[in-house]
Write a protein that holds these residues in place. Structure first.
Motif, PDB file in Angstrom:
ATOM      1  N   ASN A 524       0.840  -1.195   0.000  1.00  0.00           N
ATOM      2  CA  ASN A 524       0.000   0.000   0.000  1.00  0.00           C
ATOM      3  C   ASN A 524       0.869   1.237   0.000  1.00  0.00           C
ATOM      4  N   GLY A 525       1.220   1.708  -1.174  1.00  0.00           N
ATOM      5  CA  GLY A 525       2.059   2.902  -1.199  1.00  0.00           C
ATOM      6  C   GLY A 525       1.385   4.021  -1.931  1.00  0.00           C
ATOM      7  N   ALA A 526       0.804   3.694  -3.072  1.00  0.00           N
ATOM      8  CA  ALA A 526       0.278   4.761  -3.917  1.00  0.00           C
ATOM      9  C   ALA A 526      -1.099   4.419  -4.455  1.00  0.00           C
ATOM     10  N   LEU A 527      -1.842   3.639  -3.668  1.00  0.00           N
ATOM     11  CA  LEU A 527      -3.151   3.212  -4.175  1.00  0.00           C
ATOM     12  C   LEU A 527      -4.075   4.387  -4.447  1.00  0.00           C
ATOM     13  N   LEU A 528      -3.926   5.449  -3.653  1.00  0.00           N
ATOM     14  CA  LEU A 528      -4.854   6.567  -3.798  1.00  0.00           C
ATOM     15  C   LEU A 528      -4.441   7.522  -4.905  1.00  0.00           C
ATOM     16  N   GLU A 529      -3.184   7.385  -5.347  1.00  0.00           N
ATOM     17  CA  GLU A 529      -2.660   8.417  -6.237  1.00  0.00           C
ATOM     18  C   GLU A 529      -3.319   8.427  -7.609  1.00  0.00           C
ATOM     19  N   SER A 530      -4.056   7.375  -7.915  1.00  0.00           N
ATOM     20  CA  SER A 530      -4.700   7.357  -9.223  1.00  0.00           C
ATOM     21  C   SER A 530      -5.668   8.525  -9.388  1.00  0.00           C
ATOM     22  N   VAL A 531      -6.203   9.036  -8.278  1.00  0.00           N
ATOM     23  CA  VAL A 531      -7.185  10.119  -8.422  1.00  0.00           C
ATOM     24  C   VAL A 531      -6.552  11.463  -8.744  1.00  0.00           C
ATOM     25  N   ILE A 532      -5.223  11.565  -8.604  1.00  0.00           N
ATOM     26  CA  ILE A 532      -4.612  12.838  -8.999  1.00  0.00           C
ATOM     27  C   ILE A 532      -3.737  12.669 -10.247  1.00  0.00           C
TER      28      ILE A 532
END
Lengths: 894, 249
Positions: A524-532
């Motif tokens: 879990n490092g950059a799972l959220l980064e897809s939204v930016i």
């Protein structure tokens, strides 16, 4: 943070909250008495072979993994010789939430034979003894539940958990006198010295009221950091022994208060590395006893008990101790920092792994560690640990990662294996039942994303070692200084990919050295980064785009400074657009007009979009304030100033066109400059203009300054926003993930449909707070952890009673004054109050928004989103695609 | 009332009232219109009732506060949002009567094929084109304004210079910054500064803890302060306890 009494008073309240009440104690004592009489009434059983367990009734299973099953030896049940309450309950240091009363049951001597210490015979007998008691007790109405559990998740040490009709847990261990191979031996020895430890601790605690309080505080401190539960934890018992050690060494004296005990203990932990220099409680030097060096040979962390035989930290990994040490160091810094409310931060704030570490990854299947043991040739160690491959492999895996990430990571930590309790008629849990193991990485921001791992020179002897460690990734490279070295180069083009280099390292090393397949690792490092993520192509998360905007802006401001032919000089050029402080969700992308889509109007130098052609791309203008020199030539009348500013806009456009061939479009209030595919919107400012707008002449002829809507607006635009932008630009230079965190947060706010109800600047400041005042954490080094902490901040900060003070540029002193004034004027101030060095009293970015209702809604949404997101991120079996789009009442995850 | 106008998306309210006297010519109608309505389309629409003399658009319905003339093409232009009011003034009173009966003839269309109102992309393109400022024109306007302004300032200064040191009818002389002996500026800040200075001066003259009773007093105050702080802290803690702020988990 208030007076002396205030701090003491708060500690006292906390202690009241966590310690046991007197009435409870009476009930517990009565209950213990009943247990004692029940226990002595348990009937004896005839002697049988250890392997013959037919005498055990059906309702109970032996709480022990009997592998291999066949072993010599005989067993029979005889009621215990002694029943003793041990541990924290007796010392009065037992604290909530888990009130456990440890009771030690001494098995009579006649049960034991010679050589019972071999082949887990002692452990078997212990387990059988416990099984019989469990079976007998399960029939009694006295208990709400009778269950097994492992003591500190150590599978050699089953205990019986008794709950009275109610819900508290009761621990049962059992012990025997018997004399001592390291971990295995240690586990037997531990049981033999339970009572003597109790005596030792109780003698330390006599005439020392501060110890009880101090231990309670230390336990709360450990609990908040998730250090006090699981195999190899820093348990309450361990910390009690440590305090006793410090007392022995006179680092603590009996006069000290609870707070002083806490402080001294943290100080000791912060400065002593028990994985290098162990300590011992043994007083007399006995030649027959092992010395500290012997212990260091066998264990990673050494803390020897008063008998000189038992290592109290036998199960602890060096990594776990380093984590404790790191926390202690950080806590000492916090206690010494007058700006921070130490009480709140140290004792009241939880530090779950997801919020404490920059990257977190899970080992989905603990069973894979069995293969790791084989690959790393740990079969002897495996035997020593009684077949527990998780406990065997863990220290090696962690040190492998620590070496691979040295320089990049400040801390490589792991969760503690924990096995839940089970009912007495069930098979005892297997080693793989510890569930997924979680690892946390805390980065050194400067080096975490470096693509190069430079090794020793090719002809050095260490080169071979480097090659074996990195495997085929290592290759020879010639460097600029002419040296030829071994090196590993990681592939990463964009900033967000570079942030994931640690992931590449982790996956590579675990595969290479521990045979753990990539599919078992959930990173879990950059799972959220897809939204930016921006753009159609693989153009990263917009961070590069932002840098290019800022470069172009820097160039433009240089050109403005050096512009020739202006009647007044340019004194300052300041950006105000969010992209110029790296917090624009989707920064502008350079655009060139497609000529065929436009009609050209030559007279006006204008390209007009054609109606029948596709709509041209929208280029968001980047606003820049251009301050002109103050001079007597400026008129002192607001209408005239407007005209002069318009004249400047015209002239700037003309000069930029002449001297730098930039396409410009002047207007009354600004000049648009088209440069490098961006549009910069220049706005001229005169520093006295807001003042002139404020001027009011009273009937007596006195000149007064009064804020008007117009002056306020102008001040915000030309004074405060530029200051905020430059401060946050500076913050980005120190903390490279500040911008991305802000952008994630803004996406979240938009997803809640609340972006109109909270200003962008307010969000920027809230995020800045996380970086400037991270205590008890360290500043975030990944957007994800920053985002999680933002949600937590929003949800848990006491907006009603406290101002949020954001110390931009460390320019603030006397924050107490702000707090006092805030309390006095609370009802007149915005519901969300944010103070900065240049804005102490007005909280200008939150004055109109959010409203009470919206803030309330935000808090609810934040805590709900946090809960859902953390659940997802902590559950590696779940789908990998986490996207939070909470909508309406519930949080929906797509 | 009349039926709603079809093409004007934001036009919902129609009022019809006869206005007599007060400011505008007797035969006028007043209605609330949406932004899309423009002067000429209104006058075109209402000519069917009789010859229209003028159409006035203002922000609020109200008795003839005649709008001051827009003096500048570029400056102080108000952007209006929401509904506006239009006054349609007919040459003859009969026009008003005719307008009153309009409702029976079905909806009035502002945007017709012969005179379409720009909407959508063409409207945006038009407004973009309109937003482009003519540099020469703007420059000329600014220059003209500044010339006037400079002249006005020069005149005022000359006037002030003439009056400098000349006593008025009661014999007072006005002190200005420009005079031989410039006085303090009459601003609030200057006043406050002076008060502060006075206060400091007074404080400097007083002796601190000179007499025994002064000493006692200071001590007593100090203790009272401590006690007050103690009480405050206690209250704060009590408040936090009430809010369950001491539960660590």
């Amino acid at each position: 943070t208030g007076g002396f009494f205030y701090v003491l008073g708060k500690i006292e309240e906390l202690l009241k909250e966590v310690t046991l009440k007197e009435t409870k104690k009476k009930k517990i004592d009565a209950f213990l008495h009943e247990i004692s009489s029940l226990l002595s009434a348990i009937p004896e059983t005839p002697e049988t072979e250890l392997t013959d367990q037919a005498w055990l009734p059906k309702g109970v299973q032996v709480p022990f993994l009997q592998v291999p099953f066949s072993v010599k030896g005989k067993f029979r049940f005889v009621p215990p010789t002694e029943l003793k309450v041990v541990g924290s309950y007796l010392l009065g240091t037992c604290i909530k939430p888990e009130i456990n009363v440890d009771v030690a049951v001494t098995m009579p001597r006649e049960i034991f034979q010679d050589k019972d210490n071999l082949n887990q015979r002692y452990h078997r007998k212990r387990a059988l003894y416990l099984a019989h008691i469990a079976q007998q007790f399960s029939k009694e109405k006295l208990f709400g539940s009778v269950k097994f559990a492992y003591m500190n998740s150590n599978h050699l040490k089953p205990i019986l958990l008794l709950r009275p009709q109610g819900s508290r847990a009761w621990d049962w261990g059992n012990t025997t006198p018997e004399p001592p191979t390291p971990h295995y031996n240690n586990s037997i020895l531990c049981d033999t010295v339970l009572l003597s430890h109790l005596h030792f601790l109780s003698s330390a605690a006599t005439d020392f009221p501060g110890m009880k309080d101090g231990l309670a505080l230390l336990k709360v401190w450990l609990n908040q950091r998730q250090l006090s539960k699981g195999l190899g934890c820093f348990s309450g018992f361990l910390v009690s022994m440590l305090v006793a050690y410090l007392l022995m060494k006179r680092k603590i004296v009996k006069m000290m208060s609870g707070y002083q005990v806490l402080r001294s203990t943290l100080q000791f932990l912060a400065t002593t590395d028990l994985s290098v220099t162990g300590i011992s409680l043994a007083k007399d030097v006995d030649a027959s006893l092992p010395v500290l060096d012997d212990f260091h040979q066998a264990f990673e962390v050494v803390f020897v008990d008063p008998s000189g035989l038992v290592n109290l930290c036998a199960d602890m990994t060096a990594s776990k101790y380093h984590q404790v040490q790191f926390e202690a160091k950080r806590s000492m810094e916090i206690l010494d920092d007058r700006m921070v409310d130490g009480f709140q931060v140290l004792l009241m704030t939880a530090k779950p792994m997801l919020r404490a570490f920059d990257h977190v990854f899970h080992l989905k299947h603990a069973s894979k560690l069995q293969g790791a043991c084989k690959k790393m040739q740990l079969l002897n160690e495996l035997m020593d640990r009684g077949g527990n491959y998780v406990a065997t492999a863990l220290p090696f895996v962690v040190s492998l990662l620590a070496r691979g990430l040295a320089g990049r990571a400040l801390l490589v930590a792991h969760s503690l294996p924990q096995i839940p309790e089970w009912s007495i008629d069930a098979e005892p849990p297997k080693h793989k039942d510890v569930g997924p193991l979680t690892f946390g990485l805390l980065f050194v921001p400067e080096f975490a994303a470096s693509t190069l791992e430079k090794g020793p020179q090719a002809d050095h002897p260490e080169a071979l070692d480097f090659r074996t460690f990195w495997g085929e990734k290592s290759e020879l490279r010639r460097f600029q200084d002419g040296s030829i070295c071994e090196a590993v180069v990681w592939e990463a083009d964009t900033i967000c990919q570079k942030r994931l280099i640690p992931e590449q390292i982790v996956r590579h090393l675990l595969k290479l050295h521990a045979d753990i397949p990539e599919s078992s690792i959930c990173y879990n490092g950059a799972l959220l980064e897809s939204v930016i993520r921006t753009g159609q192509k693989e153009s990263g998360t917009g961070e590069e785009a932002m840098v290019s905007v800022v470069c172009s802006y820097d160039d433009l401001s240089r050109k403005l400074w050096n512009l020739k032919g202006l009647p007044l000089t340019v004194t300052a050029v300041q950006g105000v657009h969010p992209a110029l402080r790296y917090t624009d969700v989707f920064p502008p992308i350079p655009m060139k007009p497609i000529y065929s889509f436009h009609t050209r109007i030559r007279t006006k130098h204008l390209l007009l979009p054609s109606e029948e052609k596709p709509c041209p791309a929208y280029i968001a203008p980047l606003k820049i304030i251009c301050h002109m020199e103050g001079s007597g030539q400026w008129p002192q009348d607001k209408e005239a100033i407007k005209r002069i500013k318009a004249a400047f806009h015209l002239q700037l456009a003309e000069l930029l066109q002449q001297q730098h061939q930039l396409v410009c479009r002047p207007a009354v209030t600004h000049t648009d400059v088209y440069k490098d595919g961006y549009v910069f919107r220049l706005q001229v400012a005169y520093h006295r203009e807001p003042l002139i707008l404020k001027e009011v002449v009273t009937p007596e002829g006195m000149l007064k300054y009064q804020d008007t809507e117009e002056s306020r607006q102008l001040e915000l635009e030309t004074l405060h926003l530029p200051y905020l932008t430059s401060s946050l630009h500076g913050l980005q230079q120190q903390h490279p993930v500040f911008g991305s965190t802000c952008r994630l947060v803004k996406r979240w706010v938009c997803a809640q449909l609340l972006s109109d109800n909270i200003s962008e600047e307010c969000v920027d400041l809230l995020v800045a707070f996380l970086f400037l005042h991270p205590a008890p954490f360290t500043p975030p080094s990944s957007p994800q952890v920053g985002f999680l902490r933002f949600l937590d901040l929003l949800a848990t900060f006491d907006w009603k009673n406290n101002p949020l003070i954001v110390n931009l540029n460390a320019g603030l002193t006397g924050e107490q004054a702000i707090k006092n004034k805030f309390v006095a004027a609370r009802s007149r101030l915005p519901v969300m109050f944010i103070a900065t060095p240049k804005d102490r009293w007005s909280s200008m970015w939150t004055q109109e928004r959010p409203s009470v209702q919206i803030l309330q809604r935000l808090l609810v949404l934040a805590s709900e989103s946090l809960r859902t997101l953390e659940e997802q991120l902590m559950d590696p079996q779940n789908s990998q695609d986490v996207k939070v789009t909470p909508w309406g009442e519930d949080v929906i995850l797509v | 009332g009349l039926g709603p106008c079809r093409r004007a998306s934001r036009c919902a309210l129609w009022f019809l009232r006869e206005k007599v006297g007060r400011g505008i010519a007797p035969a006028s109608l007043y209605r609330l219109f949406s932004l899309l309505c423009v002067k000429d389309s209104l006058s075109r629409l209402f000519t069917r009732c009789g010859p229209v003399q003028s159409v006035e658009i203002c922000d609020k319905p109200g008795p003839g506060e005649k709008k001051e003339k827009q003096t500048s093409k570029f400056f102080n232009r108000k952007t209006v949002t929401g509904f506006q009011v239009a006054y349609v003034v007919f040459r003859k009173p009969a026009g008003v009567q005719a307008a009153k009966t309009l409702s029976r003839e079905g909806p009035l269309l502002i945007s017709t094929e012969s005179h379409p109102v720009k909407t959508g992309i063409s409207k945006w393109i038009a407004s973009y084109a309109a937003s482009v400022v003519d540099r020469e024109e703007l420059k000329a306007e600014v220059d003209a304004y500044m010339q006037d302004y400079d002249k006005k300032i020069a005149e005022e200064e000359a006037k002030a210079a003439k009056q400098e040191g000349v006593p008025d009818e009661e014999g007072w002389v006005k002190v200005t910054r420009k005079g031989r002996k410039p006085g303090l500026p009459r601003t609030e800040a200057a006043n406050l500064r002076m008060l502060e200075r006075e206060k400091q001066k007074r404080a400097r003259k007083e002796l601190l803890n000179f007499y025994a009773w002064q000493h006692r007093e200071t001590k007593r105050e100090h203790i009272a302060q401590l006690r007050k702080k103690f009480e405050e802290d206690k209250q704060r803690i009590a408040l936090m306890r009430a809010q369950r702020k001491f539960r660590p988990y």
